[in-house]
Design an enzyme around this catalytic site. Structure first.
Site, short mmCIF file in Angstrom:
data_model
loop_
_atom_site.label_atom_id
_atom_site.label_comp_id
_atom_site.label_asym_id
_atom_site.label_seq_id
_atom_site.Cartn_x
_atom_site.Cartn_y
_atom_site.Cartn_z
N LYS A 161 0.81 -1.22 0.00
CA LYS A 161 0.00 0.00 0.00
C LYS A 161 0.85 1.27 0.00
O LYS A 161 0.47 2.27 -0.60
CB LYS A 161 -0.94 0.01 1.22
CG LYS A 161 -1.72 -1.29 1.44
CD LYS A 161 -2.68 -1.60 0.34
CE LYS A 161 -3.30 -2.98 0.54
NZ LYS A 161 -4.01 -3.45 -0.64
N LYS A 203 -0.95 2.78 9.21
CA LYS A 203 -1.48 1.65 8.43
C LYS A 203 -0.36 0.67 8.09
O LYS A 203 0.79 1.05 7.91
CB LYS A 203 -2.10 2.17 7.13
CG LYS A 203 -3.32 3.04 7.33
CD LYS A 203 -3.93 3.45 5.99
CE LYS A 203 -5.23 4.21 6.21
NZ LYS A 203 -5.89 4.56 4.94
N GLY A 209 -8.27 -4.15 4.83
CA GLY A 209 -9.27 -4.76 5.70
C GLY A 209 -9.16 -4.34 7.16
O GLY A 209 -9.72 -5.00 8.02
N GLY A 210 -8.41 -3.27 7.42
CA GLY A 210 -8.42 -2.70 8.77
C GLY A 210 -7.42 -3.29 9.74
O GLY A 210 -7.18 -2.71 10.80
N LYS A 282 -18.13 -4.49 3.68
CA LYS A 282 -19.20 -3.69 3.10
C LYS A 282 -20.53 -4.44 3.23
O LYS A 282 -20.56 -5.66 3.12
CB LYS A 282 -18.91 -3.43 1.61
CG LYS A 282 -17.71 -2.51 1.42
CD LYS A 282 -17.20 -2.54 -0.02
CE LYS A 282 -15.87 -1.80 -0.11
NZ LYS A 282 -15.11 -2.18 -1.31
N ARG A 337 -8.64 -6.61 -8.95
CA ARG A 337 -9.54 -7.73 -9.23
C ARG A 337 -10.93 -7.21 -9.58
O ARG A 337 -11.20 -6.02 -9.44
CB ARG A 337 -9.66 -8.58 -7.96
CG ARG A 337 -10.19 -7.75 -6.79
CD ARG A 337 -10.61 -8.53 -5.58
NE ARG A 337 -11.37 -7.69 -4.66
CZ ARG A 337 -10.85 -6.93 -3.71
NH1 ARG A 337 -9.54 -6.91 -3.52
NH2 ARG A 337 -11.63 -6.19 -2.93
C1 MV4 Z 1 -8.61 5.86 6.65
C2 MV4 Z 1 -9.60 6.45 7.44
C3 MV4 Z 1 -9.43 7.77 7.79
N1 MV4 Z 1 -8.34 8.45 7.39
N2 MV4 Z 1 -7.54 6.57 6.27
C4 MV4 Z 1 -10.44 1.43 6.68
C5 MV4 Z 1 -10.19 0.31 5.73
C6 MV4 Z 1 -9.07 0.72 4.86
N3 MV4 Z 1 -9.24 0.30 3.52
C7 MV4 Z 1 -9.01 2.20 4.99
N4 MV4 Z 1 -9.76 2.56 6.16
C8 MV4 Z 1 -9.75 3.81 6.63
N5 MV4 Z 1 -8.70 4.58 6.25
C9 MV4 Z 1 -7.41 7.82 6.65
N6 MV4 Z 1 -6.33 8.52 6.27
C10 MV4 Z 1 -10.67 5.68 7.84
C11 MV4 Z 1 -10.75 4.35 7.47
C12 MV4 Z 1 -11.85 3.63 8.01
C13 MV4 Z 1 -11.78 3.11 9.32
C14 MV4 Z 1 -10.62 3.21 10.09
C15 MV4 Z 1 -10.56 2.70 11.38
C16 MV4 Z 1 -11.69 2.05 11.92
C17 MV4 Z 1 -12.85 1.91 11.16
C18 MV4 Z 1 -12.90 2.42 9.84
C19 MV4 Z 1 -14.05 2.29 9.08
C20 MV4 Z 1 -14.08 2.78 7.80
C21 MV4 Z 1 -12.96 3.46 7.28
#
Ligand code: MV4
Length: 500
Positions: A161, A203, A209-210, A282, A337
């Site tokens: 990423k 991250k 996927g968190g 989702k 994908r």
């Molecule tokens: C973020 C964010 C806020 N700010 N990045 C969650 C899954 C992944 N694909 C990206 N995610 C997020 N990235 C930034 N810079 C918020 C999320 C996010 C999230 C983060 C922590 C806990 C729950 C979440 C639910 C949806 C999105």
């Protein structure tokens, strides 16, 4: 040697277009470019037989596309899936092992052996499982079996990423303020956090996927959260590499669908709004997003077409963005994908994305795949029907005793479930996708509500009752959705329901 790889290698050695134009006339450049394209163009040879390296609804979805294209299909299945519909509807089926994923659908030698035995021309990986495994794609192509997806090096790049973020930044795709390169330790993390400003989010570079993700709101809590993210990333992905971004409060999750041919033509098919998620899964997706403007869609679409053409992207792909409260979009990840939610784009554009994937992989040109400009009409919504307890969200395997999928105008169901069929406990809990299209969002919402009302599944728990409640929610009906929607929605219910 796969054509996509050869194409890109030649490109790397070429001087850039702008540089060449300094020395020769525009016509000469055009002619040289046409000649080069013809020299590189693969003799088009449509696949005769495709192996589907997946199960459930997506395996059936790929079989549908193959049948319409007149391509023979080979299903693979585990011992738990003997009676599955993907086995019944494929022209051939090969059992590849016991129920456990590692011994069947994730067992690369077993899947490749099946492909060799069946003598297929190509493999479609669906989503999940081996779909974003660059090694699998590489082994497949080494065996002279076309992998229906982008070249392995691109899958590898987007799987890291932090590298994907750097590549997108370089190409001019908007990204969030954040760190550069992998964070060396919590000291460097603190420097970047001060530079970017709290709150920040740490991250995992190998993540998604968190997992391996931590929100950091101040200096004091950074060292502990850094350490936690690192251990979690190392344990989950065998790679503890971390990076940092400015944290966006209450973001929307919006993604763009693209298609790319082997000749540098990339088109955008617009966006999907995917903010309604629980624990990074989702639940409901729609297109268009209520927050998108034609201008922003056009702008991002153009940036993405140019960028992915430059990168040498081929086949279908999804670019994920966060939208902040000022409606600014920032790239976060790219998925290489076909995605679960691809039908909402199909419903508004009338483009069959899976057929397109197959044709593009066979070397067809974009103009021959699409037959005209992309026009999005109306509004589509998808509800993911999972076999799980609607409140506890725990998996619910077992025999389906009654199954009545709704029908009627504008309703589509992608499923491999049937009455008296068994949902095994070993796999993903998605058992059906209910997709509707309407002339506008209001019609799509009414249509989805009545379709959910008429969808009967008995014998197991499903998310159908949860979706019925989401569709009735005033905030949802007004299009007021962001990634915190579900949390707030479930809290509302807990307050008003005496049973909760
Ligand atoms: C973020 C964010 C806020 N700010 N990045 C969650 C899954 C992944 N694909 C990206 N995610 C997020 N990235 C930034 N810079 C918020 C999320 C996010 C999230 C983060 C922590 C806990 C729950 C979440 C639910 C949806 C999105």
């Amino acid at each position: 040697m796969p054509y996509a790889q050869r194409h890109r290698k030649q490109r790397k050695g070429n001087p850039g277009r702008a540089k060449r134009a300094i020395f020769v006339s525009a016509t000469a450049v055009a002619n040289a470019s046409i000649a080069a394209t013809l020299a590189k163009a693969p003799a088009l040879r449509m696949f005769k037989k495709i192996l589907i390296a997946n199960r459930g609804e997506i395996a059936l979805r790929v079989i549908c596309a193959c049948k319409e294209l007149g391509i023979r299909t080979v299903a693979i299945y585990s011992e738990a899936d003997r009676n599955s519909l993907h086995v019944r509807f494929a022209d051939e089926a090969i059992c590849i092992g016991p129920p456990q994923l590692n011994q069947s659908y994730l067992n690369i030698p077993a899947v490749i052996s099946a492909a060799e035995i069946a003598n297929v021309d190509a493999i479609h990986p669906g989503y999940g499982l081996l779909a974003e495994n660059a090694n699998f794609a590489e082994v497949s192509e080494t065996c002279n079996i076309k992998f229906i997806g982008p070249p392995p090096e691109i899958t590898r790049l987007m799987g890291e990423k932090e590298k994907a973020r750097a590549a997108m930044k370089k190409a001019g795709v908007p990204i969030l303020p954040g760190s550069e390169g992998i964070l060396a330790g919590d000291g460097e993390a603190l420097e970047w956090a001060k530079h970017v400003g709290f709150p920040v989010i740490i991250k995992a570079s190998a993540g998604g996927g968190g997992r391996g993700m931590r929100i950091v709101r101040n200096e004091e809590e950074l060292p502990a959260l850094f350490k936690a993210a690192q251990s979690e990333a190392a344990a989950s992905f065998g790679n503890g590499d971390l990076y940092m971004e400015k944290f966006v409060e209450r973001p929307r999750h919006i993604e763009f669908q693209i298609l790319a041919d082997q000749y540098g033509n990339v088109v955008s098919l617009g966006e999907r709004e995917c903010s309604i998620q629980r624990r990074h899964q989702k639940l409901l997706e729609e297109s268009p997003s209520t927050q998108m403007t034609a201008e922003l869609r056009e702008n991002i679409g153009q940036i993405l077409s140019r960028t992915l053409s430059d990168i040498g992207y081929v086949n279908a792909g999804t670019i994920e963005f966060l939208m902040d409260e000022e409606r600014r979009l920032y790239f976060i990840e790219m998925n290489t994908r076909i995605q679960v939610e691809h039908p909402v784009t199909e419903m508004v554009t009338d483009v069959d994305l899976v057929k397109s994937q197959i044709l593009l992989a066979a070397g067809e040109r974009m103009e021959d795949v699409l037959h005209g400009p992309i026009v999005a009409r109306g509004h589509a919504i998808e509800c993911r029907i999972n076999a799980e307890h609607p409140e506890k969200f725990t998996p619910s395997a077992g025999r389906i005793t009654a199954f009545n999928p709704p029908g009627g105008t504008g309703v589509r169901i992608d499923t491999a479930a049937y009455a008296e069929g068994v949902i095994p406990p070993y796999y993903d809990s998605l058992i059906a996708k209910l997709i509707v299209r309407g002339k506008d969002r209001s019609e799509a919402v009414s249509r989805m509500s009545r379709a959910l009302e008429m969808f009967i599944v008995e014998g197991i728990y499903t998310t159908i009752p949860l979706h019925r409640r989401i569709l009735a929610d005033p905030d949802f009906r007004e299009g007021k959705v962001d990634t915190t929607f579900i949390e707030r929605f479930l809290a509302k219910k807990d307050k008003t329901s005496p049973a909760a």
